[in-house]
Design a protein around this motif. Structure first.
Motif, PDB file in Angstrom:
ATOM      1  N   MET A 200       0.814  -1.219   0.000  1.00 18.00           N
ATOM      2  CA  MET A 200       0.000   0.000   0.000  1.00 18.00           C
ATOM      3  C   MET A 200       0.845   1.266   0.000  1.00 18.00           C
ATOM      4  O   MET A 200       0.360   2.333  -0.339  1.00 18.00           O
ATOM      5  N   GLU A 201       2.099   1.133   0.362  1.00 16.88           N
ATOM      6  CA  GLU A 201       2.981   2.308   0.322  1.00 16.88           C
ATOM      7  C   GLU A 201       3.106   2.845  -1.084  1.00 16.88           C
ATOM      8  O   GLU A 201       3.413   4.010  -1.291  1.00 16.88           O
ATOM      9  N   PHE A 258       2.161  22.726  -8.279  1.00 18.75           N
ATOM     10  CA  PHE A 258       2.015  21.642  -7.308  1.00 18.75           C
ATOM     11  C   PHE A 258       0.593  21.098  -7.292  1.00 18.75           C
ATOM     12  O   PHE A 258       0.342  20.027  -6.771  1.00 18.75           O
ATOM     13  N   TYR A 315      -7.128  24.745  -1.912  1.00 16.67           N
ATOM     14  CA  TYR A 315      -6.499  23.558  -1.346  1.00 16.67           C
ATOM     15  C   TYR A 315      -6.591  23.614   0.175  1.00 16.67           C
ATOM     16  O   TYR A 315      -6.885  22.621   0.838  1.00 16.67           O
TER      17      TYR A 315
ATOM     18  N   SER B  56       0.132  20.515   3.921  1.00 17.79           N
ATOM     19  CA  SER B  56      -0.216  19.174   3.434  1.00 17.79           C
ATOM     20  C   SER B  56      -0.031  18.133   4.517  1.00 17.79           C
ATOM     21  O   SER B  56      -0.850  17.231   4.673  1.00 17.79           O
ATOM     22  N   LYS B  59      -2.798  18.266   6.897  1.00 22.36           N
ATOM     23  CA  LYS B  59      -3.990  17.643   6.322  1.00 22.36           C
ATOM     24  C   LYS B  59      -3.928  16.130   6.429  1.00 22.36           C
ATOM     25  O   LYS B  59      -4.920  15.468   6.708  1.00 22.36           O
ATOM     26  N   VAL B  75      -4.624  10.309  -1.021  1.00 20.06           N
ATOM     27  CA  VAL B  75      -3.645   9.975  -2.054  1.00 20.06           C
ATOM     28  C   VAL B  75      -3.169  11.245  -2.748  1.00 20.06           C
ATOM     29  O   VAL B  75      -1.971  11.434  -2.986  1.00 20.06           O
ATOM     30  N   LEU B  76      -4.092  12.122  -3.057  1.00 20.04           N
ATOM     31  CA  LEU B  76      -3.716  13.362  -3.754  1.00 20.04           C
ATOM     32  C   LEU B  76      -2.806  14.228  -2.885  1.00 20.04           C
ATOM     33  O   LEU B  76      -1.829  14.816  -3.376  1.00 20.04           O
ATOM     34  N   ILE B  77      -3.125  14.326  -1.613  1.00 20.99           N
ATOM     35  CA  ILE B  77      -2.285  15.132  -0.727  1.00 20.99           C
ATOM     36  C   ILE B  77      -0.906  14.495  -0.591  1.00 20.99           C
ATOM     37  O   ILE B  77       0.125  15.174  -0.646  1.00 20.99           O
ATOM     38  N   ASN B  79       0.622  12.626  -2.704  1.00 21.42           N
ATOM     39  CA  ASN B  79       1.366  12.845  -3.953  1.00 21.42           C
ATOM     40  C   ASN B  79       1.927  14.257  -4.003  1.00 21.42           C
ATOM     41  O   ASN B  79       3.028  14.496  -4.501  1.00 21.42           O
ATOM     42  N   THR B  80       1.163  15.206  -3.493  1.00 23.81           N
ATOM     43  CA  THR B  80       1.632  16.595  -3.462  1.00 23.81           C
ATOM     44  C   THR B  80       2.848  16.713  -2.556  1.00 23.81           C
ATOM     45  O   THR B  80       3.833  17.375  -2.896  1.00 23.81           O
ATOM     46  N   ARG B  82       4.949  14.394  -1.821  1.00 20.65           N
ATOM     47  CA  ARG B  82       6.085  13.744  -2.477  1.00 20.65           C
ATOM     48  C   ARG B  82       6.689  14.653  -3.537  1.00 20.65           C
ATOM     49  O   ARG B  82       7.902  14.762  -3.682  1.00 20.65           O
ATOM     50  N   GLN B  83       5.815  15.323  -4.277  1.00 19.96           N
ATOM     51  CA  GLN B  83       6.268  16.263  -5.292  1.00 19.96           C
ATOM     52  C   GLN B  83       7.149  17.351  -4.689  1.00 19.96           C
ATOM     53  O   GLN B  83       8.223  17.675  -5.214  1.00 19.96           O
ATOM     54  N   ILE B  84       6.671  17.906  -3.582  1.00 20.20           N
ATOM     55  CA  ILE B  84       7.421  18.978  -2.946  1.00 20.20           C
ATOM     56  C   ILE B  84       8.763  18.445  -2.446  1.00 20.20           C
ATOM     57  O   ILE B  84       9.808  19.073  -2.612  1.00 20.20           O
ATOM     58  N   GLU B  87      11.201  18.022  -5.261  1.00 14.60           N
ATOM     59  CA  GLU B  87      11.753  19.289  -5.725  1.00 14.60           C
ATOM     60  C   GLU B  87      12.752  19.821  -4.720  1.00 14.60           C
ATOM     61  O   GLU B  87      13.800  20.355  -5.086  1.00 14.60           O
ATOM     62  N   ARG B 161       7.856   9.493   4.785  1.00 12.04           N
ATOM     63  CA  ARG B 161       7.696   8.203   4.114  1.00 12.04           C
ATOM     64  C   ARG B 161       6.875   7.275   4.984  1.00 12.04           C
ATOM     65  O   ARG B 161       5.970   6.604   4.539  1.00 12.04           O
ATOM     66  N   GLN B 164       3.262   8.143   5.045  1.00 18.85           N
ATOM     67  CA  GLN B 164       2.467   7.675   3.932  1.00 18.85           C
ATOM     68  C   GLN B 164       2.130   6.210   4.083  1.00 18.85           C
ATOM     69  O   GLN B 164       1.000   5.805   3.949  1.00 18.85           O
ATOM     70  N   SER B 165       3.172   5.412   4.385  1.00 24.25           N
ATOM     71  CA  SER B 165       2.929   3.976   4.495  1.00 24.25           C
ATOM     72  C   SER B 165       1.985   3.704   5.641  1.00 24.25           C
ATOM     73  O   SER B 165       1.077   2.906   5.535  1.00 24.25           O
ATOM     74  N   TRP B 168      -1.628   4.517   4.686  1.00 26.68           N
ATOM     75  CA  TRP B 168      -2.327   3.517   3.895  1.00 26.68           C
ATOM     76  C   TRP B 168      -2.688   2.325   4.760  1.00 26.68           C
ATOM     77  O   TRP B 168      -3.712   1.713   4.594  1.00 26.68           O
TER      78      TRP B 168
END
Lengths: 425, 263
Positions: A200-201, A258, A315, B56, B59, B75-77, B79-80, B82-84, B87, B161, B164-165, B168
């Motif tokens: 799930m990670e 973002f 957001y 984030s 949240k 999931v969307l948050i 992913n955001t 992770r994106q940050i 970068e 990390r 996130q895990s 889930w």
């Protein structure tokens, strides 16, 4: 004006003839409206919708193992095509789908042999003759009975249900899986899509909506939180993890931020009545795709592009996660979707004209014509325009429906239902 | 951070994030006055990005506290976030933040968040007690402070990390059937009501055999790709007591945690 949360309308759907309109709310109730027969005596009433039946579809539940509440909110209602005098619909909350039968009773049998009119058993020795009970008219009663309960098949929250064109099966989709059901069998369903990763990670994408093709009973589509649509053919394999077609628009690098992924997440997907196109709704746009072209949509309509510069605020207050639905009109020439401030938008695909209308009590007296609204972006605000900063983001129109053949639309504005019709000349 | 300040900040963020612009160019003399004023008003991109990251993470944290979080939103948050992070790693700013390591108390907070979402197996290894002690502190009214500490210190590469895990895993109730955290949440929710304890009620409906580690693991293995899952019929059996009012006294916490750890 205060109203209970449970009154918030969470789904709206016309049946296949447009005679009935069903709404589901956060409190788990279903209200069905029926269109009045047009009468020559009152031509101006021209088929108004009145309440036909109200029933409690789902109740709140508590899952003791997970210590979680299961909301009774009705996520979706889908009608079955009418095959006899009764009406059938599917209603679902996060976990359980139910098949409801709505039927009328306007006669009752009288003249039983073994019991009298009150229902009490008659003394057998007093019965000297045999008679056949007769059906006599009574006040119309509409009753809703649950005929099937399809439970315990979804670990995650159900976001879509779709009746197959074979009228024997339907599918239910949650965040990670799609199951296929037979209407007659409630203790089993087939899993046809499973995108849950082993670990799930690694989860980065979820299913957001799914629908069967209107004519091809083997074909369905599902959309994702990454802005992609997959078309699957159930004849290819039992588990449709590999798509037949993959629809995705390449990202515009100049627009990247973002929030790009979040606003690309598709909140609704709908086949056109013809079956040739699909329409998707993401946060800022509505897109029409040709099933024969996977690399980009054929049409893109801006719903409220003025929000693009407000994405961070949206957001923060979570509005960016609002899931708007979209609908086709009967001829697939006009598409409609909701926005904020109780605004909803219509786009004419042929003339390329669009209009913004508002669903509010102040602005719509019965039989008044809706005035087009406009949101002003720049500094100079004209008299009737409303500025972006004045928009009320708590008034969102997420659910709308269009009559299958006529220009009648139903718009759900929080706890109110508006029904608009074309003006009669 | 007051609400108004927060709003002001996000409005500025809006300006920064419109087109993903990285820097503002302050050439052009005609614009100097305006740009200088603008320069003062708009915080640096890095600061804004950090603020977005913090927002984030908050949240996501709130996700943990809700009953059944919306998976799509989470999931969307994530992913955001992770994106940050990606970068920031490319920018090299990630290294900087890493060196400003958290103090001892902050580490406790980090640990507590981590344990919040561990799978049943890890919890069974006896790591529950730290959670309890941290939660007790929360209950004493330092909750808001904790949140801000978590926010500012959860920038080490390790924790997000895990977040996130762990998140889930939280949202994968099937695999966490023996997750004691949920029961703890239930307990702490009821702490507000101080009436005669009905701790027995809390556990009376629960089949203790289900918290047996073997049962849980076996359940996980046998859960093949079927639409229908037998294990899930449990809720319907126990749903009869939907009105059970679980009231617990603060003094009972020790007792409760003992029970959970033992079973």
């Amino acid at each position: 004006m205060a109203f209970p949360d449970s009154d918030i309308i969470s789904t709206v759907e016309f049946n296949h003839t447009g005679e009935l309109l069903a709404t589901g709310d956060k409190g788990g109730r279903v209200v069905i409206f029926q269109r009045e027969q047009e009468s020559k005596n009152q031509p101006h009433r021209r088929g108004e919708y009145n309440v036909y039946s109200t029933f409690q579809s789902h109740e709140p539940e508590f899952d003791y193992l997970k210590s979680l509440e299961i909301e009774e909110k009705i996520n979706k209602i889908r009608w079955l095509p009418q095959q006899n005098a009764a009406y059938f619909l599917l209603s679902t909350n996060d976990k359980t789908v139910k098949l409801w039968k709505v039927s009328e009773r306007d006669k009752r049998p009288e003249g039983y042999n073994l019991k009298d009119e009150d229902g009490r058993l008659r003394d057998p020795s007093m019965i000297t003759m045999l008679r056949v009970p007769v059906l006599r008219p009574m006040d119309l009663m509409v009753e809703a009975t649950p005929r099937r309960v399809f439970a315990n098949a979804h670990t995650y929250h159900i976001n879509s249900i779709s009746v197959n064109s074979d009228y024997e099966t339907y599918m239910s989709a949650d965040d990670l899986r799609i199951n296929l059901w037979n209407f007659e069998i409630t203790n089993q369903s087939f899993n046809i899509v499973d995108i849950k990763p082993a670990n799930m990670e690694e989860l980065t994408e979820v299913i957001t909506a799914a629908e069967f093709h209107p004519h091809h009973c083997n074909t369905f589509v599902y959309s994702s939180s990454k802005g992609t649509i997959r078309l699957c053919d159930m004849r290819a394999s039992a588990l449709c993890d590999r798509h037949s077609k993959f629809f995705e628009e390449p990202e515009d690098p100049s627009n990247r931020s973002f929030f790009s992924e979040i606003i690309s997440s598709i909140s609704d997907v709908k086949f056109s009545h013809s079956g040739r196109y699909i329409m998707t709704r993401d946060y800022l746009t509505v897109k029409v795709w040709d099933l024969n072209m996977e690399n980009r949509p054929i049409e893109t309509y801006q719903v409220h592009d003025y929000l693009r510069s407000k994405l961070c605020s949206l957001y923060e207050n979570d509005c960016i996660f609002d899931k708007f639905e979209c609908v086709w009109n009967g001829s697939d020439s006009v598409i409609m979707t909701g926005s904020y401030n109780n605004f909803f938008r219509m786009f004419d695909r042929n003339t390329k004209r669009d209009v913004t209308l508002e669903a509010s009590r102040e602005n719509s007296k019965p039989r008044a014509i809706l005035k087009p609204r406009k949101v002003c972006v720049g500094g100079k605000r004209r008299k009737d325009e409303i500025s972006v900063d004045s928009l009320d983001f708590s008034k969102k129109i997420l659910h709308t429906a269009w009559h299958p053949s006529e220009n009648i639309i139903a718009v759900a504005a929080t706890n109110n239902l508006y029904i608009f019709q074309d003006k009669v000349n | 951070m007051g609400e108004e300040e927060g709003l002001h900040q996000t409005q500025l963020l809006d300006t920064m994030f419109v087109r993903g612009l990285k820097r503002k160019c302050f050439d052009g003399e005609e614009d100097i006055e305006g740009t200088l004023a603008g320069f003062k008003a708009i915080p640096s991109y890095n600061l804004q990005r950090q603020s977005l990251l913090d927002m984030s993470l908050v949240k996501l944290q709130l996700c943990h506290m809700l009953v059944e979080p919306n998976l799509c939103r989470s999931v969307l948050i994530a992913n955001t976030v992770r994106q940050i992070q990606e970068e920031m790693t490319q920018d090299g700013t990630w290294q900087m933040i890493n060196t400003q390591s958290a103090g001892q108390t902050s580490l406790d907070r980090l640990v507590s968040t981590d344990i919040l979402c561990r799978s049943s197996k890890e919890q069974a290894e006896g790591k529950l007690v730290p959670v309890y002690s941290t939660f007790a502190k929360d209950c004493e009214g330092t909750q808001s402070q904790d949140n801000s500490e978590i926010m500012s210190t959860v920038t080490s590469p390790q924790v997000p990390r895990n977040l996130q895990s762990n998140m889930w895993e939280m949202e994968n109730p099937q695999e966490n059937r023996g997750n004691f955290q949920k029961s703890l949440d239930q307990i702490f929710e009821t702490l507000e009501n101080k009436s005669p304890n009905t701790v027995e009620d809390l556990f009376s409906e629960v089949d203790n055999s289900y918290y047996d580690l073997d049962t849980v693991l076996t359940g996980m293995m046998s859960n093949t790709k079927m639409g229908h899952c037998d294990l899930e019929t449990f809720p319907s059996q126990t749903s009869a007591n939907s009105n059970s009012n679980c009231k617990s006294d603060l003094n009972e916490l020790d007792h409760i945690v003992e029970i959970l750890v033992e079973s």
